[in-house]
Each structure stands twice: as structure tokens, then as C-alpha cells.
Design an enzyme around this catalytic site. Structure first.
Site, short mmCIF file in Angstrom:
data_model
loop_
_atom_site.label_atom_id
_atom_site.label_comp_id
_atom_site.label_asym_id
_atom_site.label_seq_id
_atom_site.Cartn_x
_atom_site.Cartn_y
_atom_site.Cartn_z
N ALA A 163 -46.74 -35.88 32.89
CA ALA A 163 -45.49 -36.59 33.23
C ALA A 163 -44.50 -35.72 33.99
CB ALA A 163 -44.86 -37.11 31.94
N GLU A 229 -29.69 -19.77 32.85
CA GLU A 229 -28.84 -20.59 31.97
C GLU A 229 -28.82 -20.00 30.56
OE1 GLU A 229 -29.82 -24.74 31.94
OE2 GLU A 229 -28.34 -25.20 30.40
N ARG A 230 -29.98 -19.60 30.07
CA ARG A 230 -30.05 -19.07 28.70
C ARG A 230 -29.43 -17.69 28.60
NH1 ARG A 230 -35.65 -22.43 28.30
NH2 ARG A 230 -34.50 -24.35 27.90
N GLN A 323 -14.59 -17.59 6.42
CA GLN A 323 -14.51 -17.37 4.97
C GLN A 323 -13.50 -16.26 4.64
OE1 GLN A 323 -16.01 -19.18 2.73
NE2 GLN A 323 -15.62 -17.98 0.88
N GLY A 326 -9.94 -17.23 4.32
CA GLY A 326 -9.55 -18.13 3.25
C GLY A 326 -9.17 -19.50 3.81
N GLY A 351 -31.27 -25.89 25.73
CA GLY A 351 -32.54 -25.72 25.01
C GLY A 351 -32.21 -25.34 23.58
N THR A 352 -32.62 -26.16 22.61
CA THR A 352 -32.28 -25.84 21.21
C THR A 352 -32.97 -24.53 20.80
OG1 THR A 352 -34.16 -26.98 20.21
CG2 THR A 352 -32.20 -28.32 20.67
N GLU A 354 -34.81 -24.10 18.34
CA GLU A 354 -36.20 -24.36 17.95
C GLU A 354 -37.09 -24.33 19.20
OE1 GLU A 354 -33.57 -26.25 16.91
OE2 GLU A 354 -33.53 -25.40 14.89
C1 LIG Z 1 -21.51 -30.24 24.23
C2 LIG Z 1 -22.79 -30.50 24.92
C3 LIG Z 1 -22.92 -30.29 26.29
C4 LIG Z 1 -24.11 -30.58 26.94
N1 LIG Z 1 -24.18 -30.45 28.31
C5 LIG Z 1 -25.30 -30.91 28.96
C6 LIG Z 1 -25.33 -30.97 30.39
O1 LIG Z 1 -24.38 -30.59 31.09
N2 LIG Z 1 -26.45 -31.47 30.98
C7 LIG Z 1 -27.52 -31.90 30.26
O2 LIG Z 1 -28.48 -32.34 30.86
N3 LIG Z 1 -27.52 -31.85 28.90
C8 LIG Z 1 -26.42 -31.37 28.24
N4 LIG Z 1 -26.40 -31.36 26.87
C9 LIG Z 1 -27.55 -31.86 26.13
C10 LIG Z 1 -28.35 -30.77 25.41
O3 LIG Z 1 -29.02 -29.97 26.33
C11 LIG Z 1 -29.28 -31.49 24.42
O4 LIG Z 1 -28.46 -32.00 23.38
C12 LIG Z 1 -30.36 -30.56 23.87
O5 LIG Z 1 -31.29 -30.24 24.86
C13 LIG Z 1 -31.10 -31.20 22.68
O6 LIG Z 1 -31.56 -32.46 23.00
P1 LIG Z 1 -31.27 -33.68 21.99
O7 LIG Z 1 -29.80 -33.67 21.70
O8 LIG Z 1 -31.84 -34.91 22.56
O9 LIG Z 1 -31.99 -33.29 20.64
P2 LIG Z 1 -33.54 -33.62 20.27
O10 LIG Z 1 -34.40 -33.21 21.39
O11 LIG Z 1 -33.61 -35.02 19.78
O12 LIG Z 1 -33.76 -32.63 19.04
C14 LIG Z 1 -33.37 -32.94 17.69
C15 LIG Z 1 -33.86 -31.80 16.79
O13 LIG Z 1 -35.29 -31.73 16.84
C16 LIG Z 1 -35.69 -30.43 17.20
N5 LIG Z 1 -36.90 -30.46 18.04
C17 LIG Z 1 -37.14 -31.21 19.14
N6 LIG Z 1 -38.34 -30.91 19.66
C18 LIG Z 1 -38.88 -29.96 18.86
C19 LIG Z 1 -40.11 -29.23 18.88
N7 LIG Z 1 -41.04 -29.40 19.83
N8 LIG Z 1 -40.34 -28.33 17.87
C20 LIG Z 1 -39.40 -28.11 16.92
N9 LIG Z 1 -38.22 -28.77 16.86
C21 LIG Z 1 -37.96 -29.67 17.82
C22 LIG Z 1 -34.54 -29.86 18.00
O14 LIG Z 1 -34.58 -28.45 18.04
C23 LIG Z 1 -33.36 -30.42 17.24
O15 LIG Z 1 -33.08 -29.61 16.13
C24 LIG Z 1 -25.23 -31.03 26.20
C25 LIG Z 1 -25.11 -31.21 24.81
C26 LIG Z 1 -23.92 -30.97 24.18
C27 LIG Z 1 -23.83 -31.25 22.71
#
Ligand SMILES: Cc1cc2nc3c(=O)[nH]c(=O)nc-3n(C[C@H](O)[C@H](O)[C@H](O)COP(=O)(O)OP(=O)(O)OC[C@H]3O[C@@H](n4cnc5c(N)ncnc54)[C@H](O)[C@@H]3O)c2cc1C
Length: 368
Positions: A163, A229-230, A323, A326, A351-352, A354
Site C-alpha cells: 500500500a 523530525e525525530r 511533585q 507540591g 511517531g509514537t 512504541e
Molecule cells: C499535538 C499534536 C500535533 C500533531 N501534529 C501533527 C502534524 O502536524 N501532522 C500530522 O500528520 N500529524 C500530527 N499529529 C499526529 C501524530 O503524529 C499521531 O497522533 C501519531 O502518529 C499517533 O497516531 P494516532 O494518534 O492515530 O495513534 P494510533 O496509531 O492509533 O496509536 C494508538 C496507540 O497504539 C500504539 N501502536 C500503534 N501501532 C503500534 C504497533 N505497531 N506496535 C505497538 N504499538 C502500536 C501507539 O504507539 C499508541 O500508543 C499530531 C498529534 C498531536 C497530538
């Protein structure tokens, strides 16, 4: 730069946090000071400096908690896509404005049903004569209300297998017909940032707005640029840690309980000593990666380690520093309360954490 920030930026932060966005004039002033994308090429208005200069700007802004001014996103994340993959025409059209602070950039990857799982985005871009017609919705988009130009990840071939080979990046101006800004989202932290929904409703842009030599290259382009980015997130995270720690050290030296300062308790000393040590360890790692990145090394695995570790540290550190404040730490008038709330998302976006560990494990040969 510090003087400029103290005078032009710091006094405006409370207002930005109240209204949920910063202002264009400050961006223009930053641009006039050469602080927006100093590493952009000279021929398009930049200074041609190396990425260390961008990192310094990002550090200084993080130190004063100017999180509403997302120079890290604009200069560190978005602009490099155009500078690296843009055609000569795209560079001439967009980069000078981006460097001067006139044209604010954003990137639209995430969708309501696809964040981490980017290859399953549903936004499409269909060729129609000399145009692309985009349909779909994006969410959590930084600069969603203020942004002028967005790098949009869309499927030009929704049936492609695998995809991700069907994803392209397309430049979409906010003035394009069918581009619509949605709600500014109500967040627990980073309140000065205009994180929003964006909708594409038969949104029409010229085919010349495709980034890269041909369709289907979106995913590898994203992968290449996610390294920076990271790194940017890690650079900022360590500085936030340092600032929160400094403020907490000052607080515990003042606040008294049981006839002595909070700093006199060994528990306080040990906690802060441990955190200070971790900040130095993190700083050394980030500095090493910055140097490697500027050299042009491929450090995706290491940057993934830095992203999860520094942002995890930031969350732990702000929790422990709160903490030590207080009840006052729970009050909005104390900066540590905002640090704590702002830290929460650092382990989620770009990128989370995880997903960072998934990448690291794959590079260790633990999975395919
Ligand atoms: C304040 C803010 C600003 C942002 N700015 C941007 C932006 O400018 N542009 C943009 O494109 N995005 C942006 N984002 C989006 C952000 O990049 C996403 O929220 C993030 O990539 C996670 O995607 P999701 O929220 O859909 O979570 P999900 O993908 O639904 O994940 C939910 C949980 O499942 C876990 N998970 C998912 N897949 C796996 C795996 N394979 N193995 C283990 N755990 C997993 C995740 O780690 C997480 O804990 C922003 C988000 C926030 C909150």
C-alpha cells in the site's frame, strides 16, 4: 537571539496560550532576524548555514517555552521536503516566503483512522487533466489554522501493493479551491498551537505541485525526512528537561517545610541529582547525533532511540519536578504545570515511542 526572544517573544506567550495560536507578525520578525530556517539554501533567501544553526534556534525557543512558535515544524520538518525534493519552480515559488516567515508550512499525514499506520491513509489525489483532485480528511494538523502551504500525503494509487507504494506528497496551498480548515482541537497541553482538522473536498491543485520526480515516492521521502523530525524532537526535549530542572532547583531552595527548605531533604537531593545526570546523558547522545546528522550519516535507528528516550525522560522529569512543587505544581501559574501537560504529547507525535521501538527492534534483526 536571547535578547530578541526576551523582548519580542516571551511577553506574548501567555496570550498565545490563551488564544490557541501565535501571530504572523512575530513570524515575520523572526524571519527578519534570520531565525527561520537558517540552513535554507542562500539562493532561496536562507543563510546556507548547517543544521546546527536550526538546532540552536529550536533550543532557544524551547528554553523560553515558546511552544506556540513551531519553528521546529516549519524549518526542521516541512521546509526540508521542498528544499530536497522540490522542483526548481517549487523552490523558487515557496522557499523565499518560507524563509522570511511569510509562508507558514505544515504537513498533513495523520487521518482520523490512520496515524501510526500511515500506509493506510484514505485521502486520495486523482489526476484530472493538468490537476490533482484531492479528497479526504486529516486530523491533528499543526499550523492547521495559520498555515499557508501544506505537504499532503495522499494516495495517488489506492490499489498499489504494498500500500505504501501508492502514496505521494503533494503541495497544497490553503487558498486552493476545496481546501477547508476544520476545528481547532481542544488539547490538554501545547495550548498555543493551532492543532486542527483539515478537509479536502474536491480540492484542486496543479499537477506541478507533486513533490518528487514521480508519483508513489511519498513514503520513502517521509522515511528520509523523519530522521530530522525525530532529532528535532529530541533536541527540544532535552532543553525542556533542563529548563524544568533549573526552575525546580530554584523552587526547592526557596520553599520551606519542617523548618528547612525542600532542598534540604535528601529525597529531593537524590531525585534531582538523578534527573540532572540523565539530562547530561541525554544531551551527550543528542549532541553526538546532531553531529552525525550534519555529517550526513544515516542514523535512523539511533534517532529513534533518542526520540523515545529523551521524551520518556521529559515525561518522568516533569512529573517528578511537579511533585517537588507540591500543590503549587498543579497550579497553572507555575510553569511546571504546563511543562507536565506539554510533555505528554512528546511521546506520541512524530511517531509514537512504541513505533520508535518497533524501528529499533527491526534494525536489531528482531523482526522483519
Ligand atoms: C499535538 C499534536 C500535533 C500533531 N501534529 C501533527 C502534524 O502536524 N501532522 C500530522 O500528520 N500529524 C500530527 N499529529 C499526529 C501524530 O503524529 C499521531 O497522533 C501519531 O502518529 C499517533 O497516531 P494516532 O494518534 O492515530 O495513534 P494510533 O496509531 O492509533 O496509536 C494508538 C496507540 O497504539 C500504539 N501502536 C500503534 N501501532 C503500534 C504497533 N505497531 N506496535 C505497538 N504499538 C502500536 C501507539 O504507539 C499508541 O500508543 C499530531 C498529534 C498531536 C497530538
Amino acid at each position: 537571539m536571547k535578547r530578541f526572544l526576551e523582548k519580542e517573544v516571551v511577553p506574548k506567550i501567555p496570550h498565545w496560550n490563551e488564544t490557541g495560536m501565535c501571530d504572523r507578525e512575530t513570524w515575520r520578525r523572526l524571519g527578519a532576524q534570520g531565525l527561520v530556517a537558517p540552513s535554507a539554501p542562500v539562493e532561496y533567501g536562507g543563510s546556507g548555514a548547517d543544521f546546527f544553526y536550526d538546532a540552536i534556534v529550536i533550543e532557544e525557543l524551547a528554553y523560553v517555552r515558546a511552544h506556540a512558535l513551531m519553528v521546529s515544524l516549519h524549518s526542521g520538518v516541512c521546509l526540508p521536503y521542498i528544499a530536497t525534493f522540490g522542483s526548481e519552480e517549487q523552490k523558487r515559488k515557496y522557499l523565499p516566503g518560507a524563509v522570511s516567515g511569510e509562508v507558514l508550512l505544515g504537513i498533513c499525514m495523520s487521518e482520523p483512522a490512520a496515524g501510526s499506520d500511515l500506509q493506510n491513509i484514505r485521502t486520495t489525489a486523482v489526476r484530472d487533466g493538468d490537476d490533482y483532485v484531492l479528497n479526504g480528511s486529516k486530523t491533528f494538523i499543526s499550523h492547521g489554522q495559520l498555515g499557508d502551504l501544506f505537504i499532503v500525503a495522499a494516495k495517488t494509487d489506492p490499489k498499489a501493493a504494498p500500500a505504501h507504494t501508492g502514496i505521494s506528497l503533494i503541495l497544497v496551498e490553503a487558498t486552493a479551491p476545496g481546501f477547508r480548515r476544520g476545528r481547532k482541537l481542544d488539547k490538554i497541553g501545547l495550548r498555543g498551537q493551532d492543532t486542527s482538522e483539515i478537509f479536502f473536498e474536491d480540492c484542486r491543485v496543479p499537477r506541478a505541485n507533486l513533490l518528487g520526480a514521480k508519483e508513489g515516492l511519498g513514503f520513502p521521502m517521509l522515511m528520509e525526512k523523519l530522521q530530522q523530525e525525530r532529532l528535532v524532537i529530541s533536541v527540544a526535549a532535552i532543553v525542556w528537561c533542563r529548563r524544568a530542572l533549573e526552575d525546580t532547583v530554584a523552587y526547592v531552595k526557596e520553599r520551606r517545610a519542617f523548618g528547612r527548605t525542600i532542598a534540604d531533604f535528601q529525597n529531593t537531593q537524590f531525585r534531582l541529582a538523578e534527573l540532572a545526570t540523565e539530562v547530561e546523558i541525554g544531551q551527550s547522545f543528542v549532541d553526538r547525533l546532531l553531529a552525525a546528522h550534519v555529517r550526513g550519516d544515516e542514523i535512523v535507528g539511533e534517532v529513534s532511540m533518542a526520540k523515545w528516550w529523551t521524551t520518556d525522560l521529559l515525561r518522568r522529569l516533569t512529573g517528578q519536578c511537579l511533585q517537588l512543587h507540591g500543590g503549587y505544581g498543579f497550579m497553572r501559574e507555575y510553569a511546571i504545570s504546563e511543562d507536565y501537560a506539554d510533555a505528554a504529547v512528546q511521546t506520541i507525535y512524530a511517531g509514537t515511542n512504541e513505533i520508535m521501538k518497533v524501528i529499533i527492534a527491526r534494525r536489531m534483526g528482531l523482526s522483519s
